[in-house]
Structure formats: C-alpha cells, structure tokens
Design a protein around this motif. Structure first.
Motif, PDB file in Angstrom:
ATOM      1  N   VAL A 195       0.856  -1.195   0.000  1.00 24.24           N
ATOM      2  CA  VAL A 195       0.000   0.000   0.000  1.00 24.24           C
ATOM      3  C   VAL A 195       0.894   1.247   0.000  1.00 24.24           C
ATOM      4  N   GLY A 196       0.728   2.076  -1.033  1.00 18.79           N
ATOM      5  CA  GLY A 196       1.553   3.283  -1.156  1.00 18.79           C
ATOM      6  C   GLY A 196       0.851   4.522  -0.643  1.00 18.79           C
ATOM      7  N   ALA A 197      -0.492   4.480  -0.647  1.00 17.58           N
ATOM      8  CA  ALA A 197      -1.233   5.667  -0.211  1.00 17.58           C
ATOM      9  C   ALA A 197      -2.609   5.276   0.319  1.00 17.58           C
ATOM     10  N   VAL A 198      -3.111   6.114   1.204  1.00 17.08           N
ATOM     11  CA  VAL A 198      -4.461   5.927   1.730  1.00 17.08           C
ATOM     12  C   VAL A 198      -5.251   7.200   1.431  1.00 17.08           C
ATOM     13  N   ALA A 199      -6.349   7.045   0.717  1.00 15.21           N
ATOM     14  CA  ALA A 199      -7.199   8.202   0.406  1.00 15.21           C
ATOM     15  C   ALA A 199      -8.209   8.373   1.523  1.00 15.21           C
ATOM     16  N   GLY A 200      -8.352   9.603   1.982  1.00 13.20           N
ATOM     17  CA  GLY A 200      -9.307   9.862   3.055  1.00 13.20           C
ATOM     18  C   GLY A 200     -10.664  10.286   2.523  1.00 13.20           C
ATOM     19  N   ASN A 201     -11.512  10.636   3.463  1.00 15.21           N
ATOM     20  CA  ASN A 201     -12.899  10.975   3.167  1.00 15.21           C
ATOM     21  C   ASN A 201     -13.082  12.490   3.381  1.00 15.21           C
ATOM     22  N   VAL A 202     -13.404  13.191   2.303  1.00 13.13           N
ATOM     23  CA  VAL A 202     -13.537  14.650   2.408  1.00 13.13           C
ATOM     24  C   VAL A 202     -15.008  15.019   2.585  1.00 13.13           C
ATOM     25  N   LYS A 203     -15.277  15.844   3.583  1.00 13.81           N
ATOM     26  CA  LYS A 203     -16.657  16.277   3.826  1.00 13.81           C
ATOM     27  C   LYS A 203     -16.712  17.801   3.873  1.00 13.81           C
ATOM     28  N   VAL A 204     -17.871  18.320   3.514  1.00 14.54           N
ATOM     29  CA  VAL A 204     -18.045  19.776   3.515  1.00 14.54           C
ATOM     30  C   VAL A 204     -18.391  20.252   4.923  1.00 14.54           C
ATOM     31  N   VAL A 205     -17.622  21.236   5.405  1.00 18.77           N
ATOM     32  CA  VAL A 205     -17.863  21.709   6.776  1.00 18.77           C
ATOM     33  C   VAL A 205     -18.842  22.877   6.811  1.00 18.77           C
ATOM     34  N   VAL A 254       8.352   7.719  -7.183  1.00 24.96           N
ATOM     35  CA  VAL A 254       7.716   8.371  -8.346  1.00 24.96           C
ATOM     36  C   VAL A 254       8.140   9.831  -8.503  1.00 24.96           C
ATOM     37  N   GLY A 255       9.004  10.299  -7.611  1.00 26.58           N
ATOM     38  CA  GLY A 255       9.517  11.666  -7.746  1.00 26.58           C
ATOM     39  C   GLY A 255       8.618  12.737  -7.164  1.00 26.58           C
ATOM     40  N   LYS A 271       0.594   8.341 -11.004  1.00 21.43           N
ATOM     41  CA  LYS A 271       2.015   7.930 -10.981  1.00 21.43           C
ATOM     42  C   LYS A 271       2.216   6.749 -10.025  1.00 21.43           C
ATOM     43  N   LEU A 272       1.542   6.810  -8.880  1.00 17.17           N
ATOM     44  CA  LEU A 272       1.685   5.722  -7.897  1.00 17.17           C
ATOM     45  C   LEU A 272       1.110   4.416  -8.444  1.00 17.17           C
ATOM     46  N   ILE A 273      -0.049   4.528  -9.116  1.00 17.77           N
ATOM     47  CA  ILE A 273      -0.660   3.313  -9.689  1.00 17.77           C
ATOM     48  C   ILE A 273       0.261   2.748 -10.769  1.00 17.77           C
ATOM     49  N   THR A 274       0.841   3.646 -11.586  1.00 14.43           N
ATOM     50  CA  THR A 274       1.768   3.196 -12.640  1.00 14.43           C
ATOM     51  C   THR A 274       2.953   2.450 -12.026  1.00 14.43           C
ATOM     52  N   ALA A 275       3.411   2.933 -10.859  1.00 12.57           N
ATOM     53  CA  ALA A 275       4.570   2.291 -10.215  1.00 12.57           C
ATOM     54  C   ALA A 275       4.179   1.004  -9.485  1.00 12.57           C
ATOM     55  N   GLY A 276       2.899   0.674  -9.513  1.00 13.34           N
ATOM     56  CA  GLY A 276       2.458  -0.613  -8.946  1.00 13.34           C
ATOM     57  C   GLY A 276       2.027  -0.555  -7.481  1.00 13.34           C
ATOM     58  N   TRP A 277       1.899   0.649  -6.920  1.00 11.60           N
ATOM     59  CA  TRP A 277       1.479   0.740  -5.523  1.00 11.60           C
ATOM     60  C   TRP A 277      -0.035   0.609  -5.409  1.00 11.60           C
ATOM     61  N   LYS A 278      -0.480  -0.021  -4.327  1.00 12.22           N
ATOM     62  CA  LYS A 278      -1.926  -0.106  -4.068  1.00 12.22           C
ATOM     63  C   LYS A 278      -2.365   1.183  -3.384  1.00 12.22           C
ATOM     64  N   ILE A 279      -3.588   1.613  -3.722  1.00 16.12           N
ATOM     65  CA  ILE A 279      -4.121   2.811  -3.058  1.00 16.12           C
ATOM     66  C   ILE A 279      -5.486   2.472  -2.489  1.00 16.12           C
ATOM     67  N   VAL A 280      -5.611   2.606  -1.191  1.00 14.25           N
ATOM     68  CA  VAL A 280      -6.854   2.193  -0.531  1.00 14.25           C
ATOM     69  C   VAL A 280      -7.612   3.409   0.000  1.00 14.25           C
ATOM     70  N   TYR A 281      -8.852   3.138   0.416  1.00 19.76           N
ATOM     71  CA  TYR A 281      -9.719   4.214   0.913  1.00 19.76           C
ATOM     72  C   TYR A 281     -10.034   3.966   2.378  1.00 19.76           C
ATOM     73  N   GLU A 282      -9.959   5.020   3.171  1.00 20.11           N
ATOM     74  CA  GLU A 282     -10.334   4.897   4.577  1.00 20.11           C
ATOM     75  C   GLU A 282     -11.413   5.937   4.888  1.00 20.11           C
ATOM     76  N   GLU A 283     -12.630   5.425   5.098  1.00 17.96           N
ATOM     77  CA  GLU A 283     -13.757   6.346   5.284  1.00 17.96           C
ATOM     78  C   GLU A 283     -13.673   7.140   6.588  1.00 17.96           C
ATOM     79  N   PHE A 327      -3.668  -3.385 -16.357  1.00 20.89           N
ATOM     80  CA  PHE A 327      -5.118  -3.222 -16.373  1.00 20.89           C
ATOM     81  C   PHE A 327      -5.626  -2.228 -15.319  1.00 20.89           C
ATOM     82  N   PRO A 328      -5.107  -2.291 -14.058  1.00 18.42           N
ATOM     83  CA  PRO A 328      -5.603  -1.338 -13.056  1.00 18.42           C
ATOM     84  C   PRO A 328      -5.347   0.120 -13.456  1.00 18.42           C
ATOM     85  N   LEU A 329      -4.194   0.366 -14.097  1.00 18.01           N
ATOM     86  CA  LEU A 329      -3.876   1.728 -14.531  1.00 18.01           C
ATOM     87  C   LEU A 329      -4.843   2.164 -15.629  1.00 18.01           C
TER      88      LEU A 329
END
Lengths: 446, 70
Positions: A195-205, A254-255, A271-283, A327-329
């Motif tokens: 896992v190279g990155a974790v995407a968070g959950n954006v909410k409007v304040v 990835v620079g 770029k991260l997906i191209t380099a083969g890293w997994k990117i997951v979501y954390e709600e 394929f994922p890219l």
C-alpha cells in the motif's frame, strides 16, 4: 494583457460551442422528413443507451461501495495495531484566515507520534506570521514552519516532504480540518507493504446555504461513493488533496508531486498506480473542507478540477488505449476520463437533445418517465450513500435539486473546460477567497 | 393542459434554463478573470524570498517513535 487575450479566446470558444450546438439543432429541424425520422430513432436509442450507462455506472459503484463497507465492517479487530510516526504537511498560500483553525485542529489529533510541517508558498498575506506563532513544541507535537518562493501547491508539498522526519506523510489543505482519529484509522493500512497511499474521506464543513449543502451531498454521493468502490479493488484513482496519506518510499520512487498540472493529486495518484502501488480508501480518515459559498467560486474550482484531470490524463494518454499489461492503470485512467470529462459532456448534450426532441417531436411523456427514473435513481443512491457515511438524512431530498439543476449546471462548466483544454488554452490557478470560521458562523470577521 | 404536459413543460423549461444559466455563469466567470488586477505571480519574476527560511535542528528522517498498540 495575457489574461485578457485568454478570456477573449475562451469566450470565442464558448460562442463556437453554443453556436455549433444551435446550428446543429436548426439543421436537424430543416432536414428532410426521412432524416428527421432517423433522428427520432436515434433519440430513442440514445436515450436507452444513456440510461443503460447510467444504471451500470450507479449499480456497479453502489455494489462495490457496499462490498467495501461490508469488508470493513466484517474485518476482525486486530489485537495489535502498528502506529508508526507521521509527518503532517500543510501547504499554505494566502491561507492566513484559516491556517490558525487548521493547526489548532491538527494539534487535537489523537496519535502517539507526529509532527506538523507548515510550508508557506510565498504568501502575500500573514500566512507565515500565523505559522510562526505556532512554531515549537505543543504537548509532544512539534510544529515547524518553512517558507519558500511562490511556486504552486505541488512545490510546497515537495518542500514539506523533503523536510519530513518520518517515513509516512499526511498531505492536506490548509483550509481543511482533520478529524482527531484520522491517523489512527488510516495508518494501519500501511501494514500491507504494497500500500503506497491511503485516500481519506472529504466532507463539507460549511453547510451554510443551499449551494454548500448541495456540495455536501455531491461529496458524499458523487465523490466518496466512487472512491469507496475503487477502494474495494485497492485502486482509488484520486487521493484527495485535503486528506491523503503516503509512504515516503512510494513518493520518492515516483519523484513526488509534479508541477505541470492543475490537479496534482490526480497526477500523483496515477504515478503511484503506474509504479504498482496499491491505493486504498479509509472512510474514517476525515477532512472537513470549506466548499465555495459563491457560484462563481464554485465554477472556478470545477473548471480547474476538470482541466487538471485532463492534463493528468494527457501526460499518460497511451494508457487509455492500452488495457494490458497494466489493467488497473487503464481502468483508473478510463474512469477518470469518464467521470471527469466524458460523462459531464454527455450529460449536457443528452439533456439538451432530449429536451429539444420532447418539444419538437411530441415525445414529452418519454422524457418525463426518463427524468422520473433518473431522479428516483439519484434519491436511492443518495439515501444509500448518506446512510453509509452516517450523514444527515436531511441531505437526501436535495437529490432532486441535485439531479434537476446542480449537476447539469456544473457540467456546462466542465464541458467548456474540456473544450479549452483540448485547445490547450492557458489558465491560472485562481485562488478561492477564504473566510474564517468566525465569518462562517456569522460571528463577524476581519 | 394535463398534469403530464405540465410536468413535461416544467422539466423541459428547467433543463433549458439550467443550461442557459450554466453558459451565462461561465461567461461571467471568464469576464471576472479578465477584470482582475494582474496577479502577484505575473508581476514578480524572481523569488520573493532570497533565503529558504528553516527552523533549527531538523533531524534525519526516521521511524523513531514507532508505537505498537495492543
């Protein structure tokens, strides 16, 4: 002067697109009967294809989002959770009005070891002074402030990453407030070394008017639902700017961030997906962000997003025609292009086409049923996604206005942005006006 | 005029008005851009700060402080 020239060309393109659409319509009206019959058949077929795409899109997204939620809910509680230290990077350009609240919120984060790095990107306001006031130790959390010549958000983030002392970074926006348990919820994902990155959950304040409440629903239904669905296959295609966690090793590979697009978050993710890293979501890694409160600011934001996404795709356009071996890219690129550009353009022309045909060929009833179906679909999607996020149910009825007005309205801007990007018209970042939290609450501000 | 005709009229008018409003707002946005004073970025050709200001004693990157919670 350059700005005026850009505006002139841009207006010329706008007139061209509108004029072309009107000319096509008039041509269709004056065409022979056989052509008109063909057009009616074309409308019926297009309508069915449009609905089919819509249903497939909604149901696949909802299904994968549901599976992600199920997986997350059913996951057994781990006895031991690894919580490595994190460097939190706050890039700031003229964010003096909101930076104080952002740092204050960061110091409330519940996490064993982390530091805060504020990077002032050559602001002309008091951003640096605010950051310096917070410099030093705050109950075991060190705040450090850096300043550099103005070079854009990407360069500010890269400066922060270079100064980070720890092996993981949280990149955020200065106008966002991070929820206290964000790091605690997101960091365990890095237990998987792929896992190279974790995407968070954006909410409007700032849900202070109809426009911001509609954006609150849009973030839940239109942005977080796809992200949750993508998270199920660990291929989130945009780690959002307001809350993204990265493994420094992956960023170095990835620079870091590139400065040649207006959507540096989308570009880095590809770029991260191209380099083969997994990117997951954390709600539960939540960032509360300020949504534009004025129509023109919202248009400006969406214009920048659309062109930025197109620029990120353009940099690696070969991926769109090469599904294999990566394929994922390919999926990520296609989905980004579809959701960001193709679908909005289809939506505008679809609505225009069906409305005109309803008027001219007496197919109003068909249009009515089509619209009722779309609205029901949006209401159901809103209900499910609002429930998934445990958000306020009062947002659900807004789905009618969301479908009827909001999305179509914004898609017009996206269409023009796509045309301008196709012509590679110059553009500028367009800084949004920031207001303090006191102003938001109506307490009065500077 | 029946209910269905009325609803259809509302939908068609709303669609057309929304698209028209979208176009007009976009034009307004573009005009606003052109009426803005030149941005600071356009005027400044060199770096605004001559020296990168850094706080003292930035240590090497490490995983020091790693905590495992039971």
């Amino acid at each position: 002067m350059a700005s005026r020239r850009r505006t002139f060309i841009s207006l010329l393109l706008t007139v061209g697109v509108v004029g072309g659409s009107v000319w096509l319509t008039l041509w269709a009206l004056q065409s022979p009967l056989a052509v008109q019959r063909f057009l009616v058949r074309l409308v019926v077929i297009s309508l069915i294809i449009f609905l089919a795409i819509l249903f497939v899109r909604y149901f696949s997204l909802l299904w994968f989002a549901f599976l992600q939620l199920l997986e997350k809910t059913m996951q057994p509680q781990r006895k031991e959770v690894s919580l490595p230290p994190v460097s939190v990077i706050v890039p700031a350009y003229n964010e003096g009005a909101v930076l104080e609240s952002a740092i204050d919120a960061l110091l409330r984060i519940d996490y064993p070891t982390f530091e805060i790095i504020v990077v002032d990107d050559g602001s002309s306001d008091d951003t640096l002074a605010v950051a310096q006031r917070w410099e030093g130790q705050h109950g075991g959390v060190e705040v450090r402030a850096f300043t550099k010549a103005n070079g854009g958000k990407a360069t500010a983030l890269n400066t922060g990453i270079a100064q980070a002392r720890y092996a993981f970074v949280l990149c955020m926006d200065a106008d966002s407030a991070i929820a206290p348990d964000t790091l605690r919820e997101a960091m365990p994902h890095f237990g998987d070394p792929s896992v190279g990155a974790v995407a968070g959950n954006v909410k409007v304040v700032n849900r202070v008017n109809l426009l911001t409440r509609l954006q609150a629903l849009e973030y839940i239904e239109g942005l977080n639902m796809p992200r949750r669905a993508q998270g199920f296959i660990a291929a989130v295609n945009i780690v959002p700017g307001p809350v993204g966690l990265f493994r420094i090793e992956a960023l170095q590979e990835v620079g870091g961030y590139d400065n040649d697009t207006f959507a540096e978050d989308a570009d880095l993710t590809l770029k991260l997906i191209t380099a083969g890293w997994k990117i997951v979501y954390e709600e539960n890694a939540i960032a509360w962000t300020q949504a534009p409160t004025r129509v023109l600011d919202l248009v400006q934001q969406r214009y920048r997003w659309t062109r930025g996404i197109l620029q990120a795709i353009r940099k690696r356009k070969r991926i769109l025609v090469q599904p294999f071996p990566d394929f994922p890219l390919w999926m990520s690129g296609m989905e980004m292009a579809f959701e960001g550009v193709l679908w909005p353009v289809l939506n505008v022309y679809g609505h225009l086409f069906f409305a005109l045909v309803a008027l001219l060929y007496g197919m109003g009833e068909l249009l009515l049923y089509w619209w009722i179906l779309l609205t029901l679909l949006d209401l159901v999607a809103a209900l499910i996604t609002v429930a998934m996020e445990e958000e306020s149910l009062s947002l659900v009825p807004l789905a009618v206005i969301y479908r009827f007005f909001f999305i179509l309205f914004l898609d017009v801007t996206k269409t023009f942005a796509a045309v301008e990007e196709a012509f590679r018209l110059g553009m500028e970042w367009g800084k949004l006006r920031r207001i303090t939290y006191r102003e938001q609450a109506g307490i009065g501000g500077p | 005029m029946g209910v269905i005709d009325l609803l259809v009229t509302i939908i068609v008018v709303t669609i057309l008005v929304t698209i028209a409003l979208g176009v007009m707002t976009y034009i307004a946005y573009k005009l606003r851009l052109s009426r803005r004073p030149a941005s600071v970025d356009d005027e400044v050709t060199g770096p605004r700060f001559f020296v990168l200001r850094q706080p003292p004693a930035a240590g090497a990157r490490s995983s020091e402080g790693h905590v495992t919670e039971a």
